[in-house]
Design a protein around this motif. Structure first.
Motif, PDB file in Angstrom:
ATOM      1  N   ALA A   1      -6.911  -3.732  -7.282  1.00  8.01           N
ATOM      2  CA  ALA A   1      -6.357  -2.858  -6.247  1.00  8.01           C
ATOM      3  C   ALA A   1      -5.245  -1.971  -6.805  1.00  8.01           C
ATOM      4  CB  ALA A   1      -5.828  -3.689  -5.082  1.00  8.01           C
ATOM      5  N   LEU A   2      -4.465  -2.494  -7.753  1.00 10.81           N
ATOM      6  CA  LEU A   2      -3.444  -1.672  -8.413  1.00 10.81           C
ATOM      7  C   LEU A   2      -4.092  -0.577  -9.244  1.00 10.81           C
ATOM      8  CD1 LEU A   2      -0.998  -4.481  -9.599  1.00 10.81           C
ATOM      9  CD2 LEU A   2      -0.555  -2.811  -7.802  1.00 10.81           C
ATOM     10  N   GLN A   3      -5.140  -0.938  -9.966  1.00 11.85           N
ATOM     11  CA  GLN A   3      -5.830   0.042 -10.801  1.00 11.85           C
ATOM     12  C   GLN A   3      -6.487   1.136  -9.956  1.00 11.85           C
ATOM     13  OE1 GLN A   3      -8.453  -2.097 -13.542  1.00 11.85           O
ATOM     14  NE2 GLN A   3      -6.892  -3.689 -13.753  1.00 11.85           N
ATOM     15  N   ALA A   4      -6.942   0.767  -8.757  1.00  9.20           N
ATOM     16  CA  ALA A   4      -7.608   1.738  -7.870  1.00  9.20           C
ATOM     17  C   ALA A   4      -6.616   2.542  -7.039  1.00  9.20           C
ATOM     18  CB  ALA A   4      -8.576   1.004  -6.947  1.00  9.20           C
ATOM     19  N   GLY A   5      -5.334   2.233  -7.133  1.00  5.72           N
ATOM     20  CA  GLY A   5      -4.338   2.946  -6.344  1.00  5.72           C
ATOM     21  C   GLY A   5      -4.229   2.472  -4.904  1.00  5.72           C
ATOM     22  N   GLN A   6      -4.913   1.394  -4.559  1.00  8.98           N
ATOM     23  CA  GLN A   6      -4.817   0.866  -3.191  1.00  8.98           C
ATOM     24  C   GLN A   6      -3.477   0.178  -2.951  1.00  8.98           C
ATOM     25  OE1 GLN A   6      -8.557  -1.451  -3.719  1.00  8.98           O
ATOM     26  NE2 GLN A   6      -9.159  -0.544  -1.745  1.00  8.98           N
ATOM     27  N   LEU A   7      -2.874  -0.316  -4.021  1.00 10.06           N
ATOM     28  CA  LEU A   7      -1.566  -0.958  -3.946  1.00 10.06           C
ATOM     29  C   LEU A   7      -0.658  -0.382  -5.020  1.00 10.06           C
ATOM     30  CD1 LEU A   7      -2.600  -4.712  -3.505  1.00 10.06           C
ATOM     31  CD2 LEU A   7      -1.751  -3.186  -1.715  1.00 10.06           C
TER      32      LEU A   7
ATOM     33  N   ASN B   1      -5.742  -8.325   1.034  1.00  8.16           N
ATOM     34  CA  ASN B   1      -6.413  -7.449   1.992  1.00  8.16           C
ATOM     35  C   ASN B   1      -5.454  -6.964   3.082  1.00  8.16           C
ATOM     36  OD1 ASN B   1      -8.827  -7.705   0.597  1.00  8.16           O
ATOM     37  ND2 ASN B   1      -9.546  -9.421   1.855  1.00  8.16           N
ATOM     38  N   ALA B   2      -4.536  -7.851   3.487  1.00 12.96           N
ATOM     39  CA  ALA B   2      -3.545  -7.444   4.483  1.00 12.96           C
ATOM     40  C   ALA B   2      -2.618  -6.378   3.917  1.00 12.96           C
ATOM     41  CB  ALA B   2      -2.746  -8.659   4.953  1.00 12.96           C
ATOM     42  N   ALA B   3      -2.241  -6.529   2.651  1.00 10.96           N
ATOM     43  CA  ALA B   3      -1.380  -5.518   2.019  1.00 10.96           C
ATOM     44  C   ALA B   3      -2.114  -4.188   1.895  1.00 10.96           C
ATOM     45  CB  ALA B   3      -0.922  -6.016   0.655  1.00 10.96           C
ATOM     46  N   ILE B   4      -3.369  -4.218   1.510  1.00  7.75           N
ATOM     47  CA  ILE B   4      -4.159  -2.984   1.417  1.00  7.75           C
ATOM     48  C   ILE B   4      -4.273  -2.313   2.783  1.00  7.75           C
ATOM     49  CG2 ILE B   4      -6.495  -2.088   0.975  1.00  7.75           C
ATOM     50  CD1 ILE B   4      -6.742  -4.173  -1.257  1.00  7.75           C
ATOM     51  N   ALA B   5      -4.304  -3.137   3.833  1.00  8.41           N
ATOM     52  CA  ALA B   5      -4.409  -2.627   5.211  1.00  8.41           C
ATOM     53  C   ALA B   5      -3.045  -2.238   5.788  1.00  8.41           C
ATOM     54  CB  ALA B   5      -5.082  -3.664   6.094  1.00  8.41           C
ATOM     55  N   ASP B   6      -2.056  -2.018   4.915  1.00  6.78           N
ATOM     56  CA  ASP B   6      -0.747  -1.465   5.308  1.00  6.78           C
ATOM     57  C   ASP B   6       0.103  -2.434   6.122  1.00  6.78           C
ATOM     58  OD1 ASP B   6      -1.923   0.864   4.190  1.00  6.78           O
ATOM     59  OD2 ASP B   6      -2.627   1.511   6.163  1.00  6.78           O
ATOM     60  N   GLN B   7      -0.093  -3.752   5.911  1.00  8.64           N
ATOM     61  CA  GLN B   7       0.623  -4.728   6.730  1.00  8.64           C
ATOM     62  C   GLN B   7       1.923  -5.236   6.107  1.00  8.64           C
ATOM     63  OE1 GLN B   7      -0.142  -5.361   9.964  1.00  8.64           O
ATOM     64  NE2 GLN B   7      -1.464  -3.616   9.455  1.00  8.64           N
TER      65      GLN B   7
ATOM     66  N   SER C   1       0.838  -1.192   0.000  1.00  2.68           N
ATOM     67  CA  SER C   1       0.000   0.000   0.000  1.00  2.68           C
ATOM     68  C   SER C   1       0.879   1.251   0.000  1.00  2.68           C
ATOM     69  CB  SER C   1      -0.908   0.017   1.229  1.00  2.68           C
ATOM     70  OG  SER C   1      -0.131   0.228   2.406  1.00  2.68           O
ATOM     71  N   PRO C   2       0.385   2.348  -0.569  1.00  4.08           N
ATOM     72  CA  PRO C   2       1.149   3.601  -0.521  1.00  4.08           C
ATOM     73  C   PRO C   2       1.487   4.019   0.906  1.00  4.08           C
ATOM     74  CG  PRO C   2      -0.642   3.774  -2.104  1.00  4.08           C
ATOM     75  CD  PRO C   2      -0.837   2.480  -1.379  1.00  4.08           C
ATOM     76  N   ALA C   3       0.562   3.798   1.838  1.00  2.00           N
ATOM     77  CA  ALA C   3       0.817   4.201   3.229  1.00  2.00           C
ATOM     78  C   ALA C   3       1.953   3.383   3.835  1.00  2.00           C
ATOM     79  CB  ALA C   3      -0.457   4.034   4.057  1.00  2.00           C
ATOM     80  N   TYR C   4       1.975   2.075   3.548  1.00  2.00           N
ATOM     81  CA  TYR C   4       3.073   1.250   4.073  1.00  2.00           C
ATOM     82  C   TYR C   4       4.404   1.724   3.510  1.00  2.00           C
ATOM     83  CZ  TYR C   4       6.341  -2.529   4.743  1.00  2.00           C
ATOM     84  OH  TYR C   4       7.478  -3.240   5.080  1.00  2.00           O
ATOM     85  N   LEU C   5       4.454   1.980   2.208  1.00  2.00           N
ATOM     86  CA  LEU C   5       5.713   2.401   1.582  1.00  2.00           C
ATOM     87  C   LEU C   5       6.154   3.773   2.078  1.00  2.00           C
ATOM     88  CD1 LEU C   5       5.023   1.145  -2.065  1.00  2.00           C
ATOM     89  CD2 LEU C   5       6.496   0.089  -0.341  1.00  2.00           C
TER      90      LEU C   5
END
Length: 303
Positions: free
Chosen positions: A248-254, A229-235, A169-173
């Motif tokens: 999720a890549l297309q939506a910018g979630q990952l 889902n775990a990756a989207i949740a910043d894990q 996820s962008p937040a994790y990175l």
């Protein structure tokens, strides 16, 4: 009788142990069957049967010829059946096995389209993520997303190549930083497809060679959607096929990372028993899969 009819007569005589029994099975007179075999022996220039008042037995040459006759006649029957089925309306039950995530995310519309076009086919779809024996468990078609493997009992027909990516996820990175090299994965939280006993390593190819890299794994699962889902949740960082993370890549979630490094190639394949011909229902279903997912599938629009 032509040559094929003579071969049928000869094979029936061997199987029934005599001309009279063979003639009854074929609905012909004994003399017609006898003359047919004699003509075959004359054409081949060898004796195929030993004849006595009580029984008829094949010679050594007859046994060898019988084996080939059975194969040729079986091949002919299957060829006729295959051509006939091309003209027939598919019917009966179609048992399909598929991976859980691929099935829930992508198969529903294909199954309903297939059923709408072939209302006499009843579909049984079983989803799971374990490798099964399709023949032992009675499946007509098994879909598998894995590295291609050879099998003596199964035909594997590639539907489409499957891309896999490393993503987070962008937040994790933003919080943990983006890895610049696969060796950095030891410093990141990694989400691993598999079981605890399957290890904590990822094999990646880059710079002209492939190498296995150690990872710091914080989660194992045999279900890709859970890891997504775990990756989207910043894990952490997950290595998953794009048919799971494409949306999720297309939506910018990952976001993808380490894009210069590629996991080993896998493919979505349809496996079915190695018969000499496909039933119409299996052939039509596999063709629909190729039509819907072949070339560049919709989940790969963004990577």
């Amino acid at each position: 009788m032509d040559r094929l009819d003579s071969m049928r007569a000869f094979a029936r005589v061997v199987e029934e142990g005599g001309f009279a029994a063979a003639a009854r099975k074929m609905g012909l007179s004994r003399s017609v069957v006898n003359k047919s075999v004699i003509r075959l022996e004359h054409d081949l220039g060898t004796q195929l049967l030993r004849r006595s008042t009580r029984k008829v037995t094949p010679t050594e040459a007859g046994l060898a010829f019988y084996d080939r006759c059975v194969q040729i006649l079986s091949d002919l029957e299957e060829a006729v059946t295959a051509v006939t089925e091309l003209q027939e309306r598919p019917t009966g039950n179609l048992r399909i096995n598929a991976p859980m995530s691929f099935g829930t995310m992508h198969l529903s519309s294909v199954i309903t389209e297939f059923m709408a076009g072939h209302p006499d086919v009843h579909v049984e779809l079983v989803l799971n993520d374990r490798f099964i024996d399709p023949i032992e468990e009675g499946f007509d078609v098994t879909l598998r997303a894995a590295e291609p493997t050879a099998s003596a009992s199964l035909i594997s027909r590639t539907i489409v190549s499957v891309n896999r990516v490393l993503c987070a996820s962008p937040a994790y990175l933003a919080a943990a930083g983006e890895p610049g090299d696969p060796r950095d994965l030891k410093k990141h939280r990694c989400l691993h497809y598999g079981y605890l006993g399957s290890g904590s390593q990822w094999r990646l190819a880059g710079g002209g060679h492939a190498q296995t890299y150690a990872i710091h794994c914080v989660m194992w699962s045999n279900n890709g959607e859970i890891l997504k889902n775990a990756a989207i949740a910043d894990q952490g960082i997950a290595l998953l096929p794009t048919f799971i993370v494409g949306e999720a890549l297309q939506a910018g979630q990952l976001r993808t990372v380490l894009t210069d490094y590629k996991p080993p190639d896998i493919a979505l394949s349809a496996l079915y028993p190695r018969h000499r011909h496909l039933s119409a229902k299996v052939r039509l279903f596999v063709e629909l899969l190729e039509e819907r997912f072949g070339d560049r599938p919709y989940w790969d629009l963004v990577q």
